[in-house]
Design a protein around this motif. Structure first.
Motif, mmCIF file in Angstrom:
data_model
loop_
_atom_site.group_PDB
_atom_site.id
_atom_site.type_symbol
_atom_site.label_atom_id
_atom_site.label_comp_id
_atom_site.label_asym_id
_atom_site.label_seq_id
_atom_site.Cartn_x
_atom_site.Cartn_y
_atom_site.Cartn_z
ATOM 1 N N ALA A 15 -4.954 10.627 -9.032
ATOM 2 C CA ALA A 15 -5.722 9.990 -8.511
ATOM 3 C C ALA A 15 -7.419 9.844 -8.832
ATOM 4 O O ALA A 15 -7.966 9.175 -8.025
ATOM 5 C CB ALA A 15 -5.510 10.287 -7.251
ATOM 6 N N LYS A 18 -10.084 7.341 -10.042
ATOM 7 C CA LYS A 18 -9.772 5.770 -10.051
ATOM 8 C C LYS A 18 -11.155 5.375 -9.031
ATOM 9 O O LYS A 18 -11.741 6.181 -8.309
ATOM 10 C CB LYS A 18 -7.502 5.719 -9.275
ATOM 11 C CG LYS A 18 -6.780 6.223 -10.062
ATOM 12 C CD LYS A 18 -6.314 5.693 -9.567
ATOM 13 C CE LYS A 18 -4.871 6.529 -10.348
ATOM 14 N NZ LYS A 18 -3.561 5.693 -10.923
ATOM 15 N N SER A 19 -10.845 3.789 -8.896
ATOM 16 C CA SER A 19 -11.507 3.839 -7.659
ATOM 17 C C SER A 19 -10.708 3.679 -5.992
ATOM 18 O O SER A 19 -10.493 4.703 -6.125
ATOM 19 C CB SER A 19 -11.234 1.674 -7.702
ATOM 20 O OG SER A 19 -10.087 1.238 -7.729
ATOM 21 N N GLU A 22 -7.877 2.268 -5.495
ATOM 22 C CA GLU A 22 -6.636 2.944 -6.030
ATOM 23 C C GLU A 22 -6.643 4.223 -5.433
ATOM 24 O O GLU A 22 -4.843 4.493 -5.023
ATOM 25 C CB GLU A 22 -6.703 2.860 -7.677
ATOM 26 C CG GLU A 22 -6.945 1.128 -7.776
ATOM 27 C CD GLU A 22 -7.248 0.770 -8.904
ATOM 28 O OE1 GLU A 22 -7.927 1.637 -9.682
ATOM 29 O OE2 GLU A 22 -7.111 -0.200 -10.467
ATOM 30 N N ARG A 23 -7.693 4.790 -5.156
ATOM 31 C CA ARG A 23 -7.396 6.681 -5.180
ATOM 32 C C ARG A 23 -6.756 6.664 -4.188
ATOM 33 O O ARG A 23 -6.392 7.343 -3.292
ATOM 34 C CB ARG A 23 -8.623 6.658 -4.958
ATOM 35 C CG ARG A 23 -8.479 8.517 -5.048
ATOM 36 C CD ARG A 23 -10.071 9.309 -4.997
ATOM 37 N NE ARG A 23 -10.782 9.056 -3.850
ATOM 38 C CZ ARG A 23 -12.240 7.749 -4.804
ATOM 39 N NH1 ARG A 23 -12.743 8.025 -5.907
ATOM 40 N NH2 ARG A 23 -13.313 7.578 -4.324
ATOM 41 N N GLN A 25 -4.489 5.415 -2.032
ATOM 42 C CA GLN A 25 -3.124 4.652 -3.123
ATOM 43 C C GLN A 25 -2.738 5.507 -2.942
ATOM 44 O O GLN A 25 -1.049 5.882 -2.704
ATOM 45 C CB GLN A 25 -3.114 2.828 -3.356
ATOM 46 C CG GLN A 25 -1.384 2.630 -3.496
ATOM 47 C CD GLN A 25 -1.018 2.122 -1.934
ATOM 48 O OE1 GLN A 25 -1.229 2.033 -0.974
ATOM 49 N NE2 GLN A 25 0.673 2.718 -2.003
ATOM 50 N N ALA A 26 -3.014 6.157 -4.579
ATOM 51 C CA ALA A 26 -2.404 7.031 -5.080
ATOM 52 C C ALA A 26 -2.394 8.178 -4.254
ATOM 53 O O ALA A 26 -1.310 9.128 -4.748
ATOM 54 C CB ALA A 26 -3.517 7.437 -6.340
ATOM 55 N N GLU A 29 0.764 7.849 -1.908
ATOM 56 C CA GLU A 29 1.871 8.184 -2.474
ATOM 57 C C GLU A 29 2.013 9.426 -3.269
ATOM 58 O O GLU A 29 3.301 9.874 -2.798
ATOM 59 C CB GLU A 29 1.436 7.344 -3.923
ATOM 60 C CG GLU A 29 1.898 5.575 -3.010
ATOM 61 C CD GLU A 29 1.831 4.823 -4.641
ATOM 62 O OE1 GLU A 29 1.563 5.130 -6.363
ATOM 63 O OE2 GLU A 29 0.967 3.381 -4.497
#
Length: 180
Positions: A15, A18-19, A22-23, A25-26, A29
């Protein structure tokens, strides 16, 4: 270090590059998948809440339907997550219905399932680099009655969740950055 902790570490490392969106969210998750696997959770038995920068409010960031609604509440309201955020001490309760908490969130549907009452709860803090609680992870067992909710949480469960939270601390702090 357990296999779960290694797995979580690998997911969180992935993660990092990532942007910002996105980070976030990752990280959510990775945490949710690892914790759900560790405790054999149903979709409505995990919550992740962030402490705001001035340490006055908690905001749901997981599950998505609670996060999307901007659900936040003051730390001054009696809640188990608030107690963890304020004291830094984990909570293990196998009689959660006997303790004052924000029962409103138990009545919200998650994934079209009928809302179920929290019977058992395990809550731990996630510390940032300055050693302040940045987030609270709540794992619950739900059902109409305690026996229906599943097995009691044990001290070993609390220790595992504390280790997972500690492993996730730097990634959570980076993904949900704020200045102390």
């Amino acid at each position: 270090m357990t296999e779960l902790e290694r797995e979580l570490g690998q997911l969180l490392e992935a993660a990092a590059g990532k942007s910002e969106a996105e980070r976030r969210q990752a990280v959510l998750e990775a945490l949710s998948a690892t914790i759900a696997k560790a405790f054999a959770l149903r979709p409505d038995e995990l919550a992740i809440l962030m402490v705001n920068p001035d340490r006055s409010m908690l905001r749901f960031v997981y599950p998505p339907n609670l996060a999307d609604g901007g659900n936040l509440f003051p730390l001054s309201v009696p809640s188990l997550a608030g107690r963890v955020a304020q004291t830094g001490r984990s909570v293990l309760l196998n009689t959660a219905q006997d303790v004052s908490h924000l029962g409103f969130y138990e009545r919200i549907r998650i994934k079209e399932a009928k809302p179920r009452r929290i019977q058992k709860l395990l809550a731990v803090g996630v510390k940032g680099p300055e050693e302040k609680i940045r987030a609270v992870i709540e794992v619950s067992r739900r059902g109409d009655r305690p026996a229906e909710a599943g097995p009691d949480f044990r001290p070993e469960d609390q220790q595992l969740l504390e280790r997972l939270a500690a492993a996730a601390g730097p990634a959570v702090a980076a993904a949900f950055a704020w200045k102390p």
